[in-house]
Write an enzyme that holds these catalytic residues in place. Structure first.
Site, PDB file in Angstrom:
ATOM      1  N   ASP A 199     -11.558  -9.881   4.899  1.00  0.00           N
ATOM      2  CA  ASP A 199     -13.209  -9.756   4.123  1.00  0.00           C
ATOM      3  C   ASP A 199     -13.374 -11.257   4.195  1.00  0.00           C
ATOM      4  OD1 ASP A 199     -12.812  -7.148   3.911  1.00  0.00           O
ATOM      5  OD2 ASP A 199     -13.906  -7.158   1.729  1.00  0.00           O
ATOM      6  N   ASP A 256      -1.952 -18.158  -0.262  1.00  0.00           N
ATOM      7  CA  ASP A 256      -2.920 -19.012  -0.872  1.00  0.00           C
ATOM      8  C   ASP A 256      -3.455 -19.976  -0.259  1.00  0.00           C
ATOM      9  OD1 ASP A 256      -0.358 -20.396  -1.275  1.00  0.00           O
ATOM     10  OD2 ASP A 256      -0.688 -20.583  -3.298  1.00  0.00           O
ATOM     11  N   ASP A 265      -5.848  -7.490   4.101  1.00  0.00           N
ATOM     12  CA  ASP A 265      -6.835  -6.985   3.499  1.00  0.00           C
ATOM     13  C   ASP A 265      -7.820  -7.947   2.912  1.00  0.00           C
ATOM     14  OD1 ASP A 265      -8.610  -4.838   2.424  1.00  0.00           O
ATOM     15  OD2 ASP A 265      -7.930  -5.090   0.512  1.00  0.00           O
ATOM     16  N   TYR A 314       0.932  -1.186   0.078  1.00  0.00           N
ATOM     17  CA  TYR A 314      -0.006   0.011  -0.073  1.00  0.00           C
ATOM     18  C   TYR A 314       1.011   1.179   0.081  1.00  0.00           C
ATOM     19  CZ  TYR A 314      -4.401  -2.396   0.759  1.00  0.00           C
ATOM     20  OH  TYR A 314      -5.566  -2.913   0.758  1.00  0.00           O
ATOM     21  N   LYS A 349       3.839 -15.227   1.540  1.00  0.00           N
ATOM     22  CA  LYS A 349       4.467 -15.797   0.138  1.00  0.00           C
ATOM     23  C   LYS A 349       5.703 -15.782  -0.132  1.00  0.00           C
ATOM     24  CE  LYS A 349       2.480 -17.430  -3.863  1.00  0.00           C
ATOM     25  NZ  LYS A 349       1.861 -18.734  -3.860  1.00  0.00           N
TER      26      LYS A 349
HETATM   27  C1  IPM Z   1     -10.176  -1.908   4.492  1.00  0.00           C
HETATM   28  C2  IPM Z   1     -10.452  -1.141   3.388  1.00  0.00           C
HETATM   29  C3  IPM Z   1      -9.290  -0.314   2.932  1.00  0.00           C
HETATM   30  C4  IPM Z   1      -8.058  -0.848   2.644  1.00  0.00           C
HETATM   31  C5  IPM Z   1      -9.679   0.650   1.633  1.00  0.00           C
HETATM   32  C6  IPM Z   1     -10.961   1.223   1.820  1.00  0.00           C
HETATM   33  C7  IPM Z   1      -8.478   1.514   1.186  1.00  0.00           C
HETATM   34  O1  IPM Z   1     -10.606  -2.229   2.260  1.00  0.00           O
HETATM   35  O2  IPM Z   1      -9.879  -1.066   5.661  1.00  0.00           O
HETATM   36  O3  IPM Z   1      -9.797  -3.156   4.718  1.00  0.00           O
HETATM   37  O4  IPM Z   1      -7.718  -1.654   1.724  1.00  0.00           O
HETATM   38  O5  IPM Z   1      -7.110  -1.050   3.764  1.00  0.00           O
HETATM   39 MG    MG Z   2     -10.717  -4.189   3.109  1.00  0.00          MG
END
Ligand code: IPM
Ligand code: MG
Length: 355
Positions: free
Chosen positions: A248, A220, A244, A142, A188
């Site tokens: 999710d 992975d 990230d 990032y 990785k």
């Molecule tokens: C998160 C989000 C952010 C990230 C985005 C909105 C920049 O997806 O906090 O997980 O990728 O860190």
């Molecule tokens: Mg995110």
């Protein structure tokens, strides 16, 4: 005057952000009424709102107030409105994480017994799931330089220094030490140099925590393991980009990403608290956004920044009871509105004190 006046920088953001922030603050007001916890809020433009109001996703005034605060409470940012804006709302998020040195992002995934049936996974697989992803947040893919976008090529860079890896490892190992004493290092390292460093530093930090069991997984394989054996994990330490993605995926096994809070912490200065989901512009303004992530985020802030673990527990118990009742928003299969869910939770909170 009450004993402790805490300053909370409130960043309602975009999309469903302001709606769920309102819910979170109602719950904060409700628990605080029953205790001597006292606080002040300052509402600040951020994300798309920052661009609209001050021409900047992280206006200087917002950053200055955040730095002065005891905790930053953020809901969600972004939306199609700013897709072609020269600076995107997301940039504000990256900047505030960096400016406050919030290198450690803590994202819990816990499936309580009452949530088992809401998980898309089979009950036998998901039962007992309780792990935390510790995501490095201010370096890696990032933030690495060089970084450029031209019409015929683009560059991103993954960078990690030893020090950056070591400090996130310590956060993760300390956390595991207070929990189930197991760390999973995700990288990785069969391909990436930064991942090789990640694994080397992990091994040297691990040597200082003989009580903590350590395992290493490629990202992975880890993405499979999160859905095939989620109950196996305790603390998962992972670089920024992998964290990230995996967080999710992890959130989804609870049945809805709309429940999960997160904390971003540094070495000093205020922590930042935010739900892990986005601003869901598709349902903004309809009053049906799930407020539970924001309410759990408020609980996390009370526990971690203000040592108000009891208040946090009252909130979490009220959330659990509300889920059990089925008083939930459409993302969780219910038919209730943001406000109805919030009111229900507040009723349980008030009930906890009148017993
Ligand atoms: C998160 C989000 C952010 C990230 C985005 C909105 C920049 O997806 O906090 O997980 O990728 O860190
Ligand atoms: Mg995110």
């Amino acid at each position: 005057m009450k004993a402790k006046e805490k300053q909370i920088a409130v960043l309602p953001g975009d999309g469903i952000g302001p709606e769920i922030m309102a819910a979170g603050l109602e719950v904060l007001a409700a628990v605080s009424q029953h205790s001597d916890f006292s606080y002040e809020t300052e509402f600040l433009p951020f994300g798309g709102r920052g661009i609209d109001e001050a021409g900047d996703p992280l206006p200087a005034q917002t950053l200055a107030a955040a730095k002065q605060s005891h905790a930053v409470l953020l809901s969600a940012i972004g939306g199609p409105k700013w897709d072609n804006s020269p600076r995107r709302p997301e940039q504000g998020l990256l900047e505030i994480r960096s400016a406050l040195n919030l290198f450690a992002n803590i994202r819990p995934t816990r499936v309580s017994d009452i949530q088992i049936d809401r998980s898309p996974l089979k009950a036998d697989i998901v039962r007992g799931t309780d792990f935390v992803i510790v995501r490095e947040l201010t370096s890696g893919a990032y933030f690495g330089k060089p970084r450029s976008l031209k019409t015929d090529e683009a560059i991103d860079t993954i960078y990690y220094s030893q020090n950056e890896v070591e400090r996130i490892m310590r956060i993760g190992f300390d956390l595991a030490d207070q929990r189930k004493k197991k760390v999973t290092i995700v990288d990785k390292s069969n391909v990436l140099a930064t991942s090789k460093l990640w694994r080397q530093v992990a091994a040297s930090v691990a040597a200082q925590y003989p009580e903590v069991e350590v395992e290493y997984r490629y990202v992975d394989a880890m993405s499979m393991a999160i859905i095939s054996q989620p109950a196996n994990f305790d603390v998962v330490i992972t670089p920024n980009l992998f964290g990230d993605i995996l967080s999710d995926e992890a959130a989804e096994i609870t049945g809805s990403i709309g429940q999960i809070p997160s904390m971003s912490a540094g070495e000093d200065g205020p922590n930042l608290y935010e739900p892990i989901h986005g601003s869901a512009p598709d349902i903004a303004g309809q009053g049906i956004a799930n407020p539970i992530s924001m309410i759990n985020t408020v609980a996390m802030m009370l526990r971690e920044s203000f040592q108000e673990g009891e208040l946090a527990q009252v909130i979490e118990a009220a959330v659990d009871a509300t889920i059990k009742d089925g008083t939930v928003t459409p993302d969780m299969g219910g038919k209730f509105t943001t406000q109805e869910v919030t009111n229900h939770i507040i009723d349980y909170i008030d009930g906890a004190y009148t017993k």
